[in-house]
Design a protein around this motif. Structure first.
Motif, PDB file in Angstrom:
ATOM      1  N   GLY A   1       0.803  -1.212   0.000  1.00 26.71           N
ATOM      2  CA  GLY A   1       0.000   0.000   0.000  1.00 26.71           C
ATOM      3  C   GLY A   1       0.838   1.265   0.000  1.00 26.71           C
TER       4      GLY A   1
ATOM      5  N   LYS B   1       4.140   1.272  -0.392  1.00 23.13           N
ATOM      6  CA  LYS B   1       5.261   1.072  -1.325  1.00 23.13           C
ATOM      7  C   LYS B   1       6.627   1.215  -0.666  1.00 23.13           C
TER       8      LYS B   1
ATOM      9  N   THR C   1      -1.008   9.299   1.250  1.00 22.08           N
ATOM     10  CA  THR C   1      -1.531   8.017   0.768  1.00 22.08           C
ATOM     11  C   THR C   1      -2.473   7.432   1.811  1.00 22.08           C
TER      12      THR C   1
ATOM     13  N   VAL D   1      -4.545   4.093   2.676  1.00 21.18           N
ATOM     14  CA  VAL D   1      -4.719   2.677   2.366  1.00 21.18           C
ATOM     15  C   VAL D   1      -6.012   2.168   3.000  1.00 21.18           C
TER      16      VAL D   1
ATOM     17  N   LYS E   1      -3.791  10.090  -2.430  1.00 23.51           N
ATOM     18  CA  LYS E   1      -3.685   8.857  -3.210  1.00 23.51           C
ATOM     19  C   LYS E   1      -4.365   7.715  -2.457  1.00 23.51           C
TER      20      LYS E   1
ATOM     21  N   GLN F   1      -5.391   3.910  -1.932  1.00 24.26           N
ATOM     22  CA  GLN F   1      -4.757   2.664  -2.358  1.00 24.26           C
ATOM     23  C   GLN F   1      -5.454   1.487  -1.696  1.00 24.26           C
TER      24      GLN F   1
END
Length: 362
Positions: free
Chosen positions: A144, A146, A274, A276, A291, A293
């Motif tokens: 998720g 990265k 991000t 998740v 972002k 995810q």
């Protein structure tokens, strides 16, 4: 030698209660282990599958993905396990559609790649709650967000894990859940700082597990402001968020606020946060500036076999259980053996907090 009898709790049709039947003992493939289950854990996805025909290719259907027990037999290519080994495992039947690879039965097949030895010092009940939860937590961080799996080669797709003392913040909604508690422990062990939400009765435990900040989610608006204030006091932007609740009204919008407001208040920010999430959110309209995810832990059997190898194949999970590095989610035994699974699923539907329901297989 006594004949093996495989009792199973099967779902006869979508939305129906489980029924106890006898099925053939499944046969392990070359890369598999056959496990005689002693304790089976119940996960929220099991209830979703039961009610909504999700990942159920045909009926009658066995459910379940977490098991703890003793190896009965191994496939021709398996060298890491032998008959008699105590193990914890995540089964893959919900991905590949094979009833013999689901856990709600006396005997089940699991891939050796997602099986780990259970130390003799750890009771079956205690060990039964960790496998899928830590596999999901690892997927969150490595797939998720990265980040690079420890010991793997650096690549353009994977960021280096935090340097000592840096402690990037992960805001986690639902810290008392099984996935939440394992994410707290795994993330802090890898150098992150975790700010989480939970009801007050769980605050002390989550702080003991490593959370730097724990706030009450009873007022989500207040929780957002408290998380932001804590980050501002630490002089950091919140760049990462995890939604273990996955509620389009009660959790996800507030984590969006955390990331977006933190970016706005940061002195200098050119990086989107991000977020998740671990359950699908159909038709959810994500806000711009971050972002989202989706993390599917089933990818551990497909494109992210490196995560499974790091957790299970390396011996890491076995060592962590032996030395107490990580504390498994709290288990609560529901009586009745396989016959108690339906009661456990009913309780999951009503909401279970701070513990994971399990049944003991006679």
């Amino acid at each position: 030698m006594a004949q093996k009898i495989n009792h199973a709790a099967v779902l006869p049709a979508a939305g129906k209660d489980l029924e106890i039947v006898t099925l053939p003992v499944p046969t392990p493939g070359p890369a598999d282990v056959l496990i005689r289950s002693h304790v089976i854990a119940v996960n929220p996805i099991d209830r979703v599958r039961q009610l909504f025909d999700l990942m159920v290719p045909s009926y009658p259907r066995v459910l379940g993905s977490d098991t703890t027990g003793v190896v009965e037999a191994v496939g021709s290519d398996v060298t890491a396990f032998k008959a008699g080994d105590r193990v914890v495992a995540v089964t893959d039947g919900f991905i590949f559609g094979d009833n013999g690879r689901e856990s709600y039965q006396t005997y089940t097949v699991a891939q050796a790649a997602t099986t780990a030895k259970l130390p003799d010092s750890v009771p079956f009940v205690k060990g039964s709650t960790i496998s899928l939860a830590i596999m999901t937590a690892a997927s969150i961080i490595f797939d998720g967000f990265k980040f690079q799996v420890p010991g793997s080669e650096a690549s353009a797709e994977a960021k280096a894990l935090p340097a000592a003392g840096v402690g990037p913040i992960i805001a986690l909604w639902g810290g008392s859940s099984s996935v939440g508690s394992m994410t707290i422990q795994l993330a802090t062990s890898l150098g992150f700082s975790v700010y989480t939400t939970a009801s007050p009765q769980h605050h002390a435990r989550l702080q003991r597990l490593g959370a730097d900040v724990v706030v009450d989610y009873a007022s989500p608006e207040a929780a957002v402001e408290q998380l932001l204030a804590a980050a501002a006091k630490a002089g950091k932007q919140i760049l990462y968020a995890v939604d273990t609740v996955n509620d389009a009204k009660k959790s996800t919008p507030f984590l969006e606020q955390v990331l977006l407001k933190s970016a706005t208040s940061a002195a200098s920010s050119s990086t989107e946060g991000t977020l998740v999430y671990i359950s699908m959110l159909p038709k959810y309209e994500w806000k711009s500036g971050l972002k989202p995810q989706f993390v599917n832990s089933a990818d551990v059997w497909k494109r992210r076999t490196d995560i499974g190898a790091w957790l299970f194949g390396s011996g890491n999970l076995t060592r962590w259980l032996a030395d107490g590095t990580f504390e498994p989610p709290i288990a609560r035994v529901v009586p009745g053996g396989l016959g108690g699974l339906q009661s456990a699923l009913n309780q999951v539907k009503g909401g279970v907090h701070g513990e994971k329901l399990v049944v003991e297989v006679e």
